[in-house]
Design a protein around this motif. Sequence first.
Motif, PDB file in Angstrom:
ATOM      1  N   ALA A 104     -63.218 109.212  17.547  1.00 16.78           N
ATOM      2  CA  ALA A 104     -63.303 108.627  19.081  1.00 16.78           C
ATOM      3  C   ALA A 104     -62.209 107.254  19.245  1.00 16.78           C
ATOM      4  CB  ALA A 104     -64.751 107.971  19.120  1.00 16.78           C
ATOM      5  N   VAL A 105     -61.917 106.797  18.253  1.00 17.03           N
ATOM      6  CA  VAL A 105     -60.841 105.613  18.041  1.00 17.03           C
ATOM      7  C   VAL A 105     -59.456 105.946  18.563  1.00 17.03           C
ATOM      8  CG1 VAL A 105     -59.710 103.878  16.770  1.00 17.03           C
ATOM      9  CG2 VAL A 105     -62.224 103.868  16.634  1.00 17.03           C
ATOM     10  N   VAL A 106     -59.211 107.290  17.962  1.00 19.91           N
ATOM     11  CA  VAL A 106     -57.768 107.696  18.087  1.00 19.91           C
ATOM     12  C   VAL A 106     -57.683 108.784  19.309  1.00 19.91           C
ATOM     13  CG1 VAL A 106     -57.121 107.393  15.940  1.00 19.91           C
ATOM     14  CG2 VAL A 106     -57.840 109.698  16.616  1.00 19.91           C
ATOM     15  N   THR A 107     -58.837 109.080  19.993  1.00 14.85           N
ATOM     16  CA  THR A 107     -58.656 110.112  21.123  1.00 14.85           C
ATOM     17  C   THR A 107     -57.707 109.481  22.385  1.00 14.85           C
ATOM     18  OG1 THR A 107     -60.814 110.980  20.583  1.00 14.85           O
ATOM     19  CG2 THR A 107     -59.982 111.252  22.778  1.00 14.85           C
ATOM     20  N   PRO A 108     -57.849 108.278  22.409  1.00 11.94           N
ATOM     21  CA  PRO A 108     -57.133 107.664  23.608  1.00 11.94           C
ATOM     22  C   PRO A 108     -55.683 107.605  23.142  1.00 11.94           C
ATOM     23  CG  PRO A 108     -59.195 106.127  23.211  1.00 11.94           C
ATOM     24  CD  PRO A 108     -59.144 107.216  22.398  1.00 11.94           C
ATOM     25  N   LEU A 109     -55.236 107.643  21.958  1.00 13.04           N
ATOM     26  CA  LEU A 109     -53.834 107.839  21.746  1.00 13.04           C
ATOM     27  C   LEU A 109     -53.395 109.261  21.687  1.00 13.04           C
ATOM     28  CD1 LEU A 109     -54.096 105.099  18.775  1.00 13.04           C
ATOM     29  CD2 LEU A 109     -53.339 104.565  21.179  1.00 13.04           C
ATOM     30  N   LEU A 118     -47.762 102.768  12.935  1.00 11.47           N
ATOM     31  CA  LEU A 118     -48.592 102.888  11.698  1.00 11.47           C
ATOM     32  C   LEU A 118     -49.546 101.584  11.474  1.00 11.47           C
ATOM     33  CD1 LEU A 118     -49.583 104.577   9.296  1.00 11.47           C
ATOM     34  CD2 LEU A 118     -47.936 103.649   7.963  1.00 11.47           C
ATOM     35  N   LEU A 119     -48.837 100.412  11.820  1.00  9.58           N
ATOM     36  CA  LEU A 119     -49.656  99.093  11.676  1.00  9.58           C
ATOM     37  C   LEU A 119     -50.642  99.117  12.906  1.00  9.58           C
ATOM     38  CD1 LEU A 119     -49.410  96.321  10.394  1.00  9.58           C
ATOM     39  CD2 LEU A 119     -47.899  95.640  12.029  1.00  9.58           C
ATOM     40  N   ASP A 120     -50.379  99.675  14.044  1.00 14.45           N
ATOM     41  CA  ASP A 120     -51.429  99.668  14.982  1.00 14.45           C
ATOM     42  C   ASP A 120     -52.679 100.435  14.731  1.00 14.45           C
ATOM     43  OD1 ASP A 120     -49.633  98.116  16.509  1.00 14.45           O
ATOM     44  OD2 ASP A 120     -48.802  99.671  17.599  1.00 14.45           O
ATOM     45  N   LEU A 121     -52.138 101.695  13.892  1.00 15.47           N
ATOM     46  CA  LEU A 121     -53.537 102.425  13.674  1.00 15.47           C
ATOM     47  C   LEU A 121     -54.236 101.783  12.221  1.00 15.47           C
ATOM     48  CD1 LEU A 121     -51.604 105.889  13.603  1.00 15.47           C
ATOM     49  CD2 LEU A 121     -53.176 104.960  15.057  1.00 15.47           C
ATOM     50  N   PRO A 152     -60.100  98.699  37.830  1.00 16.65           N
ATOM     51  CA  PRO A 152     -60.105 100.153  38.536  1.00 16.65           C
ATOM     52  C   PRO A 152     -58.527 100.264  38.978  1.00 16.65           C
ATOM     53  CG  PRO A 152     -62.011  98.952  39.091  1.00 16.65           C
ATOM     54  CD  PRO A 152     -61.312  97.796  38.785  1.00 16.65           C
ATOM     55  N   ASP A 153     -57.707  99.286  39.603  1.00 16.41           N
ATOM     56  CA  ASP A 153     -56.468  99.527  40.035  1.00 16.41           C
ATOM     57  C   ASP A 153     -55.278  99.912  38.960  1.00 16.41           C
ATOM     58  OD1 ASP A 153     -57.586  99.565  42.627  1.00 16.41           O
ATOM     59  OD2 ASP A 153     -57.542  97.433  42.709  1.00 16.41           O
ATOM     60  N   ARG A 154     -55.805  99.212  37.585  1.00 15.59           N
ATOM     61  CA  ARG A 154     -54.742  99.208  36.458  1.00 15.59           C
ATOM     62  C   ARG A 154     -55.673  99.832  35.348  1.00 15.59           C
ATOM     63  NH1 ARG A 154     -51.671  93.673  35.850  1.00 15.59           N
ATOM     64  NH2 ARG A 154     -50.544  95.026  34.249  1.00 15.59           N
ATOM     65  N   PRO A 155     -55.785 101.067  35.349  1.00 13.69           N
ATOM     66  CA  PRO A 155     -56.399 101.409  33.953  1.00 13.69           C
ATOM     67  C   PRO A 155     -55.717 101.103  32.773  1.00 13.69           C
ATOM     68  CG  PRO A 155     -55.064 103.202  35.184  1.00 13.69           C
ATOM     69  CD  PRO A 155     -55.259 101.993  36.206  1.00 13.69           C
ATOM     70  N   ALA A 156     -56.355 100.978  31.800  1.00 13.02           N
ATOM     71  CA  ALA A 156     -56.073 100.438  30.200  1.00 13.02           C
ATOM     72  C   ALA A 156     -55.193 101.571  29.940  1.00 13.02           C
ATOM     73  CB  ALA A 156     -57.204 100.268  29.702  1.00 13.02           C
ATOM     74  N   SER A 157     -54.017 101.028  29.182  1.00 14.85           N
ATOM     75  CA  SER A 157     -53.282 101.965  28.415  1.00 14.85           C
ATOM     76  C   SER A 157     -53.998 102.599  27.239  1.00 14.85           C
ATOM     77  CB  SER A 157     -51.943 101.221  27.853  1.00 14.85           C
ATOM     78  OG  SER A 157     -52.564 100.109  26.988  1.00 14.85           O
ATOM     79  N   GLY A 158     -53.274 103.343  26.644  1.00 11.46           N
ATOM     80  CA  GLY A 158     -54.163 104.165  25.392  1.00 11.46           C
ATOM     81  C   GLY A 158     -54.273 103.508  24.527  1.00 11.46           C
ATOM     82  N   LEU A 159     -53.315 102.429  23.864  1.00 10.18           N
ATOM     83  CA  LEU A 159     -53.657 101.517  22.577  1.00 10.18           C
ATOM     84  C   LEU A 159     -54.757 100.678  23.034  1.00 10.18           C
ATOM     85  CD1 LEU A 159     -52.899 100.719  19.961  1.00 10.18           C
ATOM     86  CD2 LEU A 159     -51.083  99.231  20.961  1.00 10.18           C
ATOM     87  N   ARG A 160     -54.697 100.127  24.597  1.00 13.10           N
ATOM     88  CA  ARG A 160     -55.476  99.071  24.732  1.00 13.10           C
ATOM     89  C   ARG A 160     -57.128  99.769  24.770  1.00 13.10           C
ATOM     90  NH1 ARG A 160     -54.062  95.890  29.727  1.00 13.10           N
ATOM     91  NH2 ARG A 160     -52.312  95.166  28.402  1.00 13.10           N
ATOM     92  N   LEU A 161     -57.238 101.086  25.350  1.00 14.64           N
ATOM     93  CA  LEU A 161     -58.373 101.708  25.384  1.00 14.64           C
ATOM     94  C   LEU A 161     -58.946 101.930  23.902  1.00 14.64           C
ATOM     95  CD1 LEU A 161     -60.247 102.473  27.595  1.00 14.64           C
ATOM     96  CD2 LEU A 161     -58.841 104.824  27.281  1.00 14.64           C
ATOM     97  N   ALA A 162     -57.955 102.623  23.085  1.00 17.32           N
ATOM     98  CA  ALA A 162     -58.289 102.572  21.579  1.00 17.32           C
ATOM     99  C   ALA A 162     -59.036 101.244  21.068  1.00 17.32           C
ATOM    100  CB  ALA A 162     -57.204 103.069  20.962  1.00 17.32           C
ATOM    101  N   THR A 163     -58.325 100.103  21.483  1.00 22.86           N
ATOM    102  CA  THR A 163     -58.745  98.855  20.729  1.00 22.86           C
ATOM    103  C   THR A 163     -60.244  98.497  21.538  1.00 22.86           C
ATOM    104  OG1 THR A 163     -56.501  98.062  20.758  1.00 22.86           O
ATOM    105  CG2 THR A 163     -57.959  96.383  20.653  1.00 22.86           C
ATOM    106  N   LEU A 164     -60.367  98.795  22.515  1.00 24.36           N
ATOM    107  CA  LEU A 164     -61.686  98.730  23.029  1.00 24.36           C
ATOM    108  C   LEU A 164     -62.850  99.367  22.483  1.00 24.36           C
ATOM    109  CD1 LEU A 164     -61.187  98.307  26.841  1.00 24.36           C
ATOM    110  CD2 LEU A 164     -61.778  96.427  25.464  1.00 24.36           C
ATOM    111  N   VAL A 165     -62.464 100.887  22.254  1.00 22.69           N
ATOM    112  CA  VAL A 165     -63.134 101.467  21.396  1.00 22.69           C
ATOM    113  C   VAL A 165     -63.578 100.977  20.067  1.00 22.69           C
ATOM    114  CG1 VAL A 165     -63.597 103.674  20.724  1.00 22.69           C
ATOM    115  CG2 VAL A 165     -62.660 103.455  22.841  1.00 22.69           C
TER     116      VAL A 165
END
Length: 411
Positions: free
Chosen positions: A315-320, A327-330, A258-271
């Motif tokens: 849904a995967v790319v929305t946090p980005l 491109l490698l991350d995508l 809660p105090d350190r929300p996930a970054s965009g890439l990390r959140l996309a990875t969780l999704v």
Amino acid sequence: MAADAELSTRGIGSSPEPAPAPSSGPPETAGRPVLRLWAAIAATATAIAALVLVGLQALPERTGPPIEVLVVERTDLSIGRIELTVRNVGPDPVQVAQVAVNDSFVDVVGGSQEINRLETSRLVLRYPWQEGQPYTIALLTSTGVVIEHVIPAAVATPSPGGILGSMALLGLFVGVVPVVVGMLVLPLLRRARPGTVGVLLAVTVGLLGFLALDGALDAVEIGALSGGAFGGPVLVVLGATLAFLALTAVDALVGTGPDRPASGLRLATLVAVGIGLHNFGEGLAIGTAYAVGELALGAALVIGFALHNLTEGVAVVTPLATQRARLLDLAGLALIAGAPAIPGAVLGASVTNPELSTLLLGLGVGAIVRVVVVLVPAVRTRPGGTVSPSALAGIAGGVLLMYATGLLVTA
């Protein structure tokens, strides 16, 4: 003078030397609480064991006929043969005495020995069945109990070796391809306004919520095929709990909270992880259905699954939307989200196990629930942590979108 020198050396105002700390006792006393704990555990275990032994001896013997329950876990049909894999899910051993197909007794190989609780046995029936015809198989036990199994339409079971390549290709079409196509909307998302991105995140929450519910219902339905031998629907809860706790532990290790929300890439990875586990279960269901001849493969099925999974790529790319990604991350996100459908389809076609399927689908449900928990704080845009009406509309839209595309799937 010597006394004065000694006083000046020590210092008149110096404080006396500190007294030595009191001894904490001999070293062996430090381990006494641990020994007491283990002694209490041992005493409790001994008391429980004694209670069980005494209770078993005190219980009266059960009267009445034995309780015999057999479930058919798998049906394989080949020319002139019907093979049944049966499991004893009742409390008493079962022995199959005779087998009838459409009220005609047939020769059977297997089942002559007693089948103990939770054990399986393979029955081979020699019967000239005809494709497309319904058959009712009656298993007559040694005590006279009749257990029926219905084959709505007989279809030859394809050999696993000949369909693994087709299953891998099908998993590619219904898993990886639609996810990649859905991810192509990322450039449009980056041009959208922040409010629009927030609504799309809410849509993602709705999509994942629907996937969790859909996966749970599918898992419960598949778990019922096992007759509750290993818990049935309980396996769904077990798998979901394990996946939820595992992802929670991973979030704690990487410092997300809660105090350190996930970054965009990390959140996309969780999704992507949550969707990937769901697609693995989806591929498992496809392969299992095809292996037993209950899946009508065709263009309509492939298109239906592709449209259904197309929204998962979005849904995967929305946090980005507000963060640059290589491109490698995508490519990695696309593989995490879509590729599990390939081994799922292959495994489902080669190994038909309702218990395993139920547990794996439960894992997907738990992973998706964890991702939803992580996404919800990003949807709360109002002060005080409330959700805006537009976000609520986005969640509802995500649910309806997945429901509508799910109607296109004819499997």
